[in-house]
Design a protein around this motif. Sequence first.
Motif, PDB file in Angstrom:
ATOM      1  N   LYS A 584       0.823  -1.209   0.000  1.00 57.91           N
ATOM      2  CA  LYS A 584       0.000   0.000   0.000  1.00 57.91           C
ATOM      3  C   LYS A 584       0.859   1.263   0.000  1.00 57.91           C
ATOM      4  CE  LYS A 584      -3.506  -0.089   2.925  1.00 57.91           C
ATOM      5  NZ  LYS A 584      -4.430  -0.470   4.037  1.00 57.91           N
ATOM      6  N   ASP A 585       2.003   1.186   0.690  1.00 59.21           N
ATOM      7  CA  ASP A 585       2.832   2.389   0.859  1.00 59.21           C
ATOM      8  C   ASP A 585       3.759   2.674  -0.323  1.00 59.21           C
ATOM      9  OD1 ASP A 585       1.768   2.769   3.384  1.00 59.21           O
ATOM     10  OD2 ASP A 585       3.382   1.662   4.410  1.00 59.21           O
ATOM     11  N   VAL A 586       4.181   1.629  -1.030  1.00 60.16           N
ATOM     12  CA  VAL A 586       5.242   1.830  -2.029  1.00 60.16           C
ATOM     13  C   VAL A 586       4.704   2.631  -3.225  1.00 60.16           C
ATOM     14  CG1 VAL A 586       4.847  -0.351  -3.297  1.00 60.16           C
ATOM     15  CG2 VAL A 586       7.139   0.672  -3.256  1.00 60.16           C
ATOM     16  N   PRO A 587       5.439   3.663  -3.635  1.00 60.17           N
ATOM     17  CA  PRO A 587       4.986   4.455  -4.791  1.00 60.17           C
ATOM     18  C   PRO A 587       5.351   3.765  -6.108  1.00 60.17           C
ATOM     19  CG  PRO A 587       6.726   5.591  -3.526  1.00 60.17           C
ATOM     20  CD  PRO A 587       6.669   4.179  -3.052  1.00 60.17           C
ATOM     21  N   VAL A 588       4.896   4.354  -7.220  1.00 59.13           N
ATOM     22  CA  VAL A 588       5.217   3.792  -8.538  1.00 59.13           C
ATOM     23  C   VAL A 588       5.843   4.832  -9.464  1.00 59.13           C
ATOM     24  CG1 VAL A 588       3.571   1.886  -8.587  1.00 59.13           C
ATOM     25  CG2 VAL A 588       2.812   4.180  -9.173  1.00 59.13           C
ATOM     26  N   ASP A 589       6.071   6.030  -8.936  1.00 66.39           N
ATOM     27  CA  ASP A 589       6.671   7.073  -9.770  1.00 66.39           C
ATOM     28  C   ASP A 589       7.815   7.677  -8.971  1.00 66.39           C
ATOM     29  OD1 ASP A 589       6.990   8.612 -11.983  1.00 66.39           O
ATOM     30  OD2 ASP A 589       5.450  10.090 -11.444  1.00 66.39           O
ATOM     31  N   TRP A 590       8.988   7.796  -9.610  1.00 69.34           N
ATOM     32  CA  TRP A 590      10.194   8.075  -8.846  1.00 69.34           C
ATOM     33  C   TRP A 590      10.919   9.332  -9.314  1.00 69.34           C
ATOM     34  CZ3 TRP A 590      10.144   4.753  -4.889  1.00 69.34           C
ATOM     35  CH2 TRP A 590       9.501   3.526  -5.062  1.00 69.34           C
TER      36      TRP A 590
END
Length: 695
Positions: A584-590
């Motif tokens: 849930k916490d991990v993003p997908v845009d860096w």
Amino acid sequence: MIAIWNKLVAILAASLIGMLALVAPLKAQSVEIASPDGRIVVTVDVTGEGRPGYAIARDGEAVITRSALGFLLTDQDKLDRRLQIIGSETASHDETWEQPWGERQFVRDHHNQLTVRFEENSDERRRFGVTFRVFNDGVGFRYVFDDPSMGETLRVAEELTEFNFAQNGTAWWIPGGEWNRYEYLYEETAISAVPLVHTPFTVRMKNGMHVAIHEAALVDFAGMWVKRTTGTNFRATLAPTGAQAARAVRDLPFHTPWRTIRISEDAAGLAMSDIDLNLNEPNKLGDVSWVKPHKYIGIWWSLHLDEESWGRQTGSGSDDSFTASRHGATTENTKRYIDFAAEHGFEGVLVEGWNIGWDGNWFFNGKLFSFTESYPDYDFEELARYAAEKGVPIVGHHETSGDIGNYEAQLEAGLDLMAARGVKSIKTGYVTDACNLRYVHPDGRETRECTESQVMQRHHLKVVTEAAKRKIAINAHEPVKDTGLRRTYPNWVAREGARGMEFNAWGVPPNGPSHVPIMVFTRMLSGPMDYTPGVLSLEGRGQPLQMTKARALAEYVVIYSPIQMAADLPEHYEEHMDAFQFIKDVPVDWAESRVLDAEVGDYVITARKDRNSEEWFVGGATDEDAREVTVALDFLEQGKRYTAQIYRDGAQAHYIGETRFDIEIEERSVIASDRLELRMAPGGGFAIRLVPIEA
Ligand code: NOJ
Ligand code: CA
């Protein structure tokens, strides 16, 4: 200082060559160009009988020994001898451009360019050029056909470009042109034992130099496989096209895709190179703020587990081993997924099996698919309303089973329907044997095509550009390999193009622990992959996943994609809420991505900074060997304190057996000067979220 001096010399040499070229055709039969830091040097020459070639050295040591350039044509003489260099031009380029989404926000394109002009010593005096771009981390080159002496149309029977490695060493590869496209486990062999392979094709030579061969900007041309000829020598092989001698046909002027050669002392450098993206054209779609990186769930894993089915009949699966007859894509079930997505912050629900055509063994039934007609128990209109109410768009699905003719005939209507239903992205699929795609040409002729055939490149771009008109993103499965076209068409967000999670459901064997640590340095060099990680139940269809639970989380960091699936069933996540929190916490845009430490096929440790916050994430994955690693946190902002939420393998963890569930979740307070000592279990890994503590 030495680097600056080298650079100056390189620039001076380059501009001198450029000036000479303006004054008179260059008579010399050898031309050189260096990378901006002067360390990589490409030599282009013609030798003996006028055969053109190139060679690449780094710090004076050969990387690619002299390798031929040329083409075999169906209706003209072979283009590879009696050639002279009649001129050359150089240029330098240093620009930083911004990605709308990506593994890093800003990309630097810093290279020196050399275009060499060749002329044939024959009555026809055929002329063409080759443009080289030399970066600090590799080389790209492409052929330029812009002279009328080559005729109006070029019919390419074969490309004769060679890639001759200077030394033997280890190679990681999947076979080229085989029936299951890119969906093979990677082989690790001597370079001198490699057959015909797909790109990206990665080697580590005996001197430790890492080299990866690929291509960039594959547009309206046949895709390139590479084939070993002798020893450590390789040659391009263009993918064939149905019932036609010419593998690529283009009207002049045109240029080929770029042939790319990444060069790095270490595995990490290969993964962090942006040369393929830099060799693609800038965004052609204008404002693409509608392309939104996101995480999604879907009616998917249940189908691969054979607990639910795509169609409504018994046996509606991709082979006869599927027996379930419980239709997954019902209105009620989709609402259940939408509710779960809304509750846990996912931004899409993929629904496979929503449309007519899945009954029976759909692998062979591409012609039956409708892209506008839902099954009667799937009320798309009502679901669109419900999805909008909950703020969770439906992710569309277009499986073609390789019938391009059937798909293209319905493409616009199919996309219109999705747009009308509020769909923001579509997963497409091309399940059939690699060279068995049924293509219907504009004149009605029907042929069978390979994944990399020239006409298939036209098809993929047609889908992507038609989708863009409707503000829809595309995620292709069984796609053509990525060649960086996401820069030009940022709605082409991801694709499959390797052995994904589905093989852990039913694949024989499933993906082993080294699969991801190899893939990061092969398949992933080409671009984002929709691997569909996150099966925390660690159980396929009667077979356990070969990974630990912490490793399942790590894959969200080490495998890059702007769209990531949480592939498991909602009811399974309910049982693993502790680890699910990381998904849930991990993003997908860096904003930034760095491979901190790695060896191809052994392990990889990657750190990435969120594009929308000050948080950092670190993922580690190892093969079947346990490893003790130290992660220096020096990428963190100095003077700031962070809470590290660490998900790591427990003391008993092992990818074989029930201990694969053994996970330790802990919090520590850390600063940039800290080093984390972590143990990865066999087939294990770790995932870390670093949250700044507000002072
Ligand atoms: C193969 C894809 O990789 C998989 O994700 C999908 O479920 C099936 N095709 C059906 O389209
Ligand atoms: Ca697949």
